[in-house]
Design a protein around this motif. Sequence first.
Motif, short mmCIF file in Angstrom:
data_model
loop_
_atom_site.label_atom_id
_atom_site.label_comp_id
_atom_site.label_asym_id
_atom_site.label_seq_id
_atom_site.Cartn_x
_atom_site.Cartn_y
_atom_site.Cartn_z
N PHE A 115 0.82 -1.20 0.00
CA PHE A 115 0.00 0.00 0.00
C PHE A 115 0.86 1.25 0.00
N ILE A 116 0.46 2.22 -0.81
CA ILE A 116 1.07 3.54 -0.81
C ILE A 116 -0.05 4.53 -0.51
N GLY A 117 0.05 5.23 0.61
CA GLY A 117 -0.96 6.19 1.00
C GLY A 117 -0.86 7.48 0.21
N ASP A 118 -1.97 8.20 0.13
CA ASP A 118 -2.00 9.47 -0.60
C ASP A 118 -0.95 10.46 -0.10
N ASN A 119 -0.58 10.38 1.19
CA ASN A 119 0.35 11.34 1.75
C ASN A 119 1.79 10.82 1.85
N ASP A 120 2.04 9.58 1.36
CA ASP A 120 3.41 9.06 1.37
C ASP A 120 4.27 9.90 0.45
N THR A 121 5.52 10.09 0.82
CA THR A 121 6.42 10.91 0.02
C THR A 121 7.61 10.10 -0.45
N GLY A 122 8.31 10.69 -1.41
CA GLY A 122 9.52 10.09 -1.96
C GLY A 122 10.23 11.07 -2.85
N ALA A 123 11.30 10.59 -3.47
CA ALA A 123 12.05 11.42 -4.41
C ALA A 123 11.33 11.42 -5.76
N CYS A 124 11.47 12.53 -6.48
CA CYS A 124 10.83 12.67 -7.79
C CYS A 124 11.86 13.20 -8.78
N CYS A 125 12.12 12.44 -9.83
CA CYS A 125 13.07 12.85 -10.87
C CYS A 125 12.33 13.47 -12.04
N THR A 126 12.73 14.68 -12.40
CA THR A 126 12.29 15.31 -13.64
C THR A 126 13.56 15.59 -14.42
N ASP A 127 13.77 14.80 -15.47
CA ASP A 127 15.03 14.80 -16.21
C ASP A 127 16.18 14.51 -15.24
N SER A 128 17.14 15.39 -15.11
CA SER A 128 18.27 15.13 -14.22
C SER A 128 18.12 15.82 -12.87
N ILE A 129 16.96 16.42 -12.60
CA ILE A 129 16.72 17.15 -11.36
C ILE A 129 15.93 16.27 -10.40
N CYS A 130 16.37 16.23 -9.14
CA CYS A 130 15.69 15.45 -8.12
C CYS A 130 15.01 16.40 -7.13
N ASN A 131 13.76 16.08 -6.80
CA ASN A 131 12.99 16.83 -5.82
C ASN A 131 12.64 15.89 -4.68
N ASP A 132 13.00 16.25 -3.46
CA ASP A 132 12.71 15.42 -2.29
C ASP A 132 11.31 15.66 -1.75
N ASP A 133 10.79 14.65 -1.06
CA ASP A 133 9.56 14.74 -0.26
C ASP A 133 8.33 15.16 -1.05
N LEU A 134 8.13 14.57 -2.23
CA LEU A 134 6.92 14.83 -2.99
C LEU A 134 6.00 13.61 -2.90
N THR A 135 4.69 13.84 -2.99
CA THR A 135 3.74 12.73 -3.07
C THR A 135 3.75 12.22 -4.52
N ALA A 136 3.20 11.03 -4.71
CA ALA A 136 3.12 10.45 -6.06
C ALA A 136 2.29 11.36 -6.98
N ALA A 137 1.19 11.92 -6.47
CA ALA A 137 0.33 12.78 -7.28
C ALA A 137 1.06 14.05 -7.71
N THR A 138 1.80 14.65 -6.80
CA THR A 138 2.55 15.88 -7.13
C THR A 138 3.62 15.58 -8.16
N CYS A 139 4.34 14.49 -7.98
CA CYS A 139 5.39 14.10 -8.92
C CYS A 139 4.79 13.84 -10.30
N ASP A 140 3.67 13.13 -10.34
CA ASP A 140 3.01 12.84 -11.62
C ASP A 140 2.57 14.13 -12.29
N ALA A 141 2.09 15.10 -11.52
CA ALA A 141 1.61 16.37 -12.07
C ALA A 141 2.73 17.16 -12.75
N ILE A 142 3.97 16.98 -12.29
CA ILE A 142 5.09 17.70 -12.92
C ILE A 142 5.83 16.82 -13.93
N GLY A 143 5.26 15.65 -14.23
CA GLY A 143 5.83 14.77 -15.25
C GLY A 143 7.06 14.00 -14.81
N GLY A 144 7.18 13.76 -13.50
CA GLY A 144 8.37 13.09 -12.99
C GLY A 144 8.19 11.60 -12.78
#
Length: 166
Positions: A115-144
């Motif tokens: 299970f992955i909860g709506d508020n679970d966070t992780g790293a999000c890669c957009t090209d070569s840039i990494c963003n920490d502590d994003l939810t899956a929905a936020t990462c998906d919204a920025i194409g990561g």
Amino acid sequence: TTAATPSTPYPDEGQCPDTQLDWNASPDVWMHWTADLNGIATFSTCDIETYDTSMVLYEVDCDNQVACNGDGDGGFNCQQYYSLIEYPVTAGTTYYIRAGGWQGSTGTGSIQVSFIGDNDTGACCTDSICNDDLTAATCDAIGGNWYHENTCAEIVCTDEPCTNTP
């Protein structure tokens, strides 16, 4: 499912085309799981020691089929043909998991639910840039590409190798 018998209703195979469900009145077993939180649940029969499985997921009752799968993608230490369903779940809702076999195959095995909860966070890669502590929905919204429970210190983000090619 070795000592099981077929049950009804028969799965709607049109809901999972090209996954080799091929139920064929398969002997089956039913289990249930209730979601504690909103999020994404993964139901898997991945087990190197088992048979060619097929799986159907029902929501609220045993007549409301919401997903099915005969052959999952990837998987480390899985049998060649295992079943994998990822499905958005709602807190307090009961899901019924039905396990059978491809073309009526039977055998022993197990089902894992992760299970992955709506508020679970992780790293999000957009090209070569990494963003920490994003939810899956936020990462998906920025194409990561999202990495559950990982930090940028644990992964390497790389540019797609062919995106800049003419």
